[in-house]
Design a protein around this motif. Structure first.
Motif, short mmCIF file in Angstrom:
data_model
loop_
_atom_site.label_atom_id
_atom_site.label_comp_id
_atom_site.label_asym_id
_atom_site.label_seq_id
_atom_site.Cartn_x
_atom_site.Cartn_y
_atom_site.Cartn_z
N VAL A 224 -23.36 -24.26 25.06
CA VAL A 224 -23.05 -25.90 25.49
C VAL A 224 -21.87 -26.56 25.41
O VAL A 224 -21.87 -25.82 24.52
CB VAL A 224 -24.60 -26.72 24.81
N ASP A 225 -21.31 -26.41 26.68
CA ASP A 225 -19.83 -26.92 26.51
C ASP A 225 -20.30 -28.19 26.76
O ASP A 225 -20.28 -29.52 27.21
CB ASP A 225 -19.51 -26.45 28.66
N ARG A 226 -19.50 -28.37 25.52
CA ARG A 226 -19.41 -29.87 24.74
C ARG A 226 -18.81 -31.00 25.81
O ARG A 226 -19.30 -32.39 25.56
CB ARG A 226 -18.79 -30.06 23.42
N GLU A 227 -17.66 -30.28 26.15
CA GLU A 227 -16.46 -31.16 26.58
C GLU A 227 -17.16 -31.84 28.69
O GLU A 227 -16.59 -32.17 28.77
CB GLU A 227 -15.32 -30.99 27.09
N ASN A 228 -17.98 -30.31 29.05
CA ASN A 228 -18.03 -30.63 30.60
C ASN A 228 -19.76 -29.77 30.56
O ASN A 228 -19.94 -29.20 31.00
CB ASN A 228 -17.12 -29.65 31.70
N PRO A 229 -20.16 -30.73 29.92
CA PRO A 229 -22.23 -30.08 29.56
C PRO A 229 -22.03 -30.00 31.33
O PRO A 229 -22.44 -31.32 31.71
CB PRO A 229 -22.77 -31.53 28.68
N GLY A 230 -23.27 -29.20 31.67
CA GLY A 230 -23.42 -28.00 33.05
C GLY A 230 -25.27 -28.88 33.37
O GLY A 230 -26.00 -29.22 31.96
N PRO A 231 -25.35 -28.43 34.31
CA PRO A 231 -27.29 -28.47 34.44
C PRO A 231 -28.00 -27.17 34.03
O PRO A 231 -28.66 -27.51 33.22
CB PRO A 231 -27.37 -28.24 35.96
N SER A 232 -27.09 -26.67 33.52
CA SER A 232 -27.93 -26.22 32.46
C SER A 232 -28.39 -26.53 30.87
O SER A 232 -29.48 -25.97 30.25
CB SER A 232 -26.98 -24.45 31.54
N SER B 241 -35.99 -24.22 19.09
CA SER B 241 -34.17 -23.19 19.82
C SER B 241 -33.50 -24.24 19.08
O SER B 241 -33.65 -25.43 19.20
CB SER B 241 -34.70 -23.21 21.46
N PHE B 242 -32.45 -23.95 19.69
CA PHE B 242 -31.13 -24.52 19.46
C PHE B 242 -30.31 -24.98 20.22
O PHE B 242 -29.89 -24.08 20.82
CB PHE B 242 -30.47 -24.13 17.77
N MET B 243 -29.37 -26.35 20.30
CA MET B 243 -27.65 -26.26 21.34
C MET B 243 -26.85 -25.31 20.34
O MET B 243 -27.14 -26.22 18.91
CB MET B 243 -27.73 -27.54 21.51
N ALA B 244 -26.14 -25.05 20.83
CA ALA B 244 -25.02 -24.19 19.40
C ALA B 244 -23.74 -24.48 21.04
O ALA B 244 -23.16 -23.94 21.84
CB ALA B 244 -24.74 -22.85 19.42
N LYS B 245 -22.26 -25.14 20.36
CA LYS B 245 -21.23 -24.93 20.95
C LYS B 245 -21.27 -23.66 21.26
O LYS B 245 -20.79 -22.92 20.72
CB LYS B 245 -20.54 -25.84 20.34
N LYS B 246 -20.72 -23.63 23.17
CA LYS B 246 -20.31 -22.23 23.53
C LYS B 246 -18.54 -21.24 22.58
O LYS B 246 -19.12 -19.96 22.77
CB LYS B 246 -19.68 -22.26 24.72
N GLU B 247 -18.07 -22.43 21.99
CA GLU B 247 -17.25 -21.63 20.85
C GLU B 247 -17.73 -20.37 20.24
O GLU B 247 -17.09 -19.33 20.09
CB GLU B 247 -16.31 -21.55 20.74
N LEU B 248 -19.35 -20.73 19.93
CA LEU B 248 -19.98 -19.67 18.88
C LEU B 248 -20.33 -18.38 19.42
O LEU B 248 -20.36 -17.75 18.63
CB LEU B 248 -20.66 -20.31 17.77
N PHE B 249 -20.23 -18.30 20.94
CA PHE B 249 -21.03 -17.31 20.83
C PHE B 249 -19.83 -16.46 21.72
O PHE B 249 -19.83 -15.15 22.55
CB PHE B 249 -21.47 -17.52 22.77
#
Length: 207
Positions: free
Chosen positions: A84-92, A59-67
């Motif tokens: 993943v929100d790189r600016e404001n990463p949440g618990p998820s 699995s991979f983390m990808a910036k949310k903009e790509l979705f």
């Protein structure tokens, strides 16, 4: 099914473009799930990490903009990526990978520095490894750094290091994190040296 199919297609494309990839020390990869960590040197090194670690699925983390794009979103989700929100990463950002790592079906590819243009290691991979009780496996990529350079068919090497385990009771204090950062950095340096004693990474965007 989609992941395996896509991996097969990518493997063929990569072979046709370069055809000179070498994966070493695969015997060091654990049988169960783990977090593959390495310095982020090019946008396609996660592809080579995933191919090198086959048949394990990642699995991979990808910036949310790509979705945002529905087609790319479909591909990413079915390739086991999560936003993943790189600016404001949440618990998820932590809970999602911990959940599937505990299931043992997928491993995770992470770049502790976060971006290709930073050498500062972050603590996310350590926290996930501790919570999921899976080892960190250091890895390095040496080879072409731009898509254009891939066509030169220069040698590509991915090498794996010894797994690093974290006890669940370990408190990730600043001191412990600094020690682990040093341990990972030293592992990356040793792997690079074992491949090529004269290797020195130069970010093509900073030339």
């Amino acid at each position: 099914m989609f992941y395996s199919f896509a991996r097969g297609i990518v493997r063929i494309i990569i072979f046709l473009i370069n055809g000179n990839a070498h994966y070493i020390n695969k015997e060091k990869l654990p049988e169960g799930s783990y977090i593959l960590v390495g310095p982020h040197r090019t946008w396609f090194d996660p592809i080579y990490f995933a191919l090198a670690g086959s048949p394990k699925k990642f699995s991979f983390m990808a910036k949310k903009e790509l979705f945002v794009n529905p087609i790319l979103r479909y591909i990413l989700i079915h390739a086991n990526a999560f936003p993943v929100d790189r600016e404001n990463p949440g618990p998820s950002t932590i809970k999602t990978p911990v959940k599937f790592l505990k299931k043992g079906e997928l491993s995770l590819i992470m770049f502790p520095s976060g971006t290709r243009h930073s050498e500062e290691l972050k603590g996310g991979s350590l926290l996930i490894a501790r919570m999921a009780q899976v080892p960190l496996v250091p890895a390095v990529y040496q080879g072409p750094l731009t898509f254009k350079q891939l066509f030169s068919r220069k040698r590509i090497t991915v090498s794996f290091g010894d797994p690093i385990y974290l006890d669940r009771k370990t408190k990730l204090t600043d001191e412990v994190q600094a020690q682990m950062d040093t341990k990972l950095t030293d592992a990356f340096k040793q792997l690079d040296m074992d491949i090529n004693p004269d290797f020195k990474y130069v970010d093509p965007h900073k030339k």
